[in-house]
Design a protein around this motif. Structure first.
Motif, PDB file in Angstrom:
ATOM      1  N   GLU A  99     -13.736  20.792  70.492  1.00 25.40           N
ATOM      2  CA  GLU A  99     -14.676  20.880  69.373  1.00 25.40           C
ATOM      3  C   GLU A  99     -13.996  20.328  68.129  1.00 25.40           C
ATOM      4  O   GLU A  99     -12.843  20.669  67.840  1.00 25.40           O
ATOM      5  CB  GLU A  99     -15.080  22.336  69.145  1.00 25.40           C
ATOM      6  N   GLN A 100     -14.709  19.452  67.419  1.00 23.33           N
ATOM      7  CA  GLN A 100     -14.144  18.890  66.189  1.00 23.33           C
ATOM      8  C   GLN A 100     -15.226  18.779  65.123  1.00 23.33           C
ATOM      9  O   GLN A 100     -16.410  18.820  65.412  1.00 23.33           O
ATOM     10  CB  GLN A 100     -13.485  17.535  66.446  1.00 23.33           C
ATOM     11  N   GLN A 101     -14.759  18.641  63.925  1.00 17.15           N
ATOM     12  CA  GLN A 101     -15.653  18.513  62.771  1.00 17.15           C
ATOM     13  C   GLN A 101     -16.460  17.227  62.882  1.00 17.15           C
ATOM     14  O   GLN A 101     -15.940  16.188  63.272  1.00 17.15           O
ATOM     15  CB  GLN A 101     -14.768  18.501  61.513  1.00 17.15           C
ATOM     16  N   ARG A 102     -17.738  17.309  62.511  1.00 19.06           N
ATOM     17  CA  ARG A 102     -18.586  16.116  62.523  1.00 19.06           C
ATOM     18  C   ARG A 102     -18.122  15.142  61.439  1.00 19.06           C
ATOM     19  O   ARG A 102     -17.657  15.548  60.378  1.00 19.06           O
ATOM     20  CB  ARG A 102     -20.051  16.488  62.278  1.00 19.06           C
ATOM     21  N   PRO A 103     -18.256  13.828  61.651  1.00 17.31           N
ATOM     22  CA  PRO A 103     -17.828  12.834  60.647  1.00 17.31           C
ATOM     23  C   PRO A 103     -18.584  12.959  59.326  1.00 17.31           C
ATOM     24  O   PRO A 103     -18.058  12.596  58.273  1.00 17.31           O
ATOM     25  CB  PRO A 103     -18.136  11.488  61.309  1.00 17.31           C
ATOM     26  N   GLU A 104     -19.790  13.502  59.376  1.00 19.81           N
ATOM     27  CA  GLU A 104     -20.587  13.651  58.156  1.00 19.81           C
ATOM     28  C   GLU A 104     -19.916  14.576  57.138  1.00 19.81           C
ATOM     29  O   GLU A 104     -20.129  14.444  55.936  1.00 19.81           O
ATOM     30  CB  GLU A 104     -21.992  14.183  58.473  1.00 19.81           C
TER      31      GLU A 104
END
Length: 146
Positions: A99-104
């Motif tokens: 799980e990773q942070q969205r680019p937005e």
């Protein structure tokens, strides 16, 4: 950053000995602009709101239009990211299952930083706004000019 004489005059800090007697003066901006130059409705709304405020106090010149358009488009991009994150959440799952942070999220941070830098140049932040002393508007005399 060097400020134009008009801004120094509004702030009450203008001194003749610190300004060129031949300082470049530009024309006051008009609100007419192609709305297709904005990234989305959020940007157009920001343009309308900000232009109205700056125009009412005579601080927006033709040479400021591009910078203000960029500022408004930053708002449009930021708000678009907010919308996407509300719909899709703050994280994504990678093909590896992580799980990773969205680019937005990073885009929002960049737009926010650029927005505040631009706001400072136009006197739109509370701190910068406190530095500007706007002259009182004179009541219009309906018989003036007769």
């Amino acid at each position: 950053m060097t400020k134009p004489s008009a801004q120094h005059k509004l702030q009450g800090t203008h001194r003749e000995d610190r300004h060129s007697p031949n300082e470049m003066e530009t024309t006051l901006a008009t609100k007419d602009i192609d709305k297709d130059l904005f990234i989305n409705k959020f940007a157009v709304d920001e343009w309308e709101r900000t232009f109205t405020e700056l125009g009412n106090i005579g601080l927006l010149m033709v040479t400021d239009i591009t910078a203000l358009m960029m500022l408004c488009n930053n708002v449009g991009i930021y708000m678009n990211c907010v919308k996407l994150l509300r719909e899709n959440g703050l994280t994504i799952t990678t093909p590896n299952g992580l799980e990773q942070q969205r680019p937005e999220v990073n885009t929002m941070v960049k737009m926010q930083e650029q927005y505040y830098k631009g706001c400072a140049k136009f006197g739109l932040t509370p701190t910068d706004r406190m530095k500007i002393s706007v002259p009182e508007k004179k009541d219009e005399d309906e018989f003036e000019g007769l």
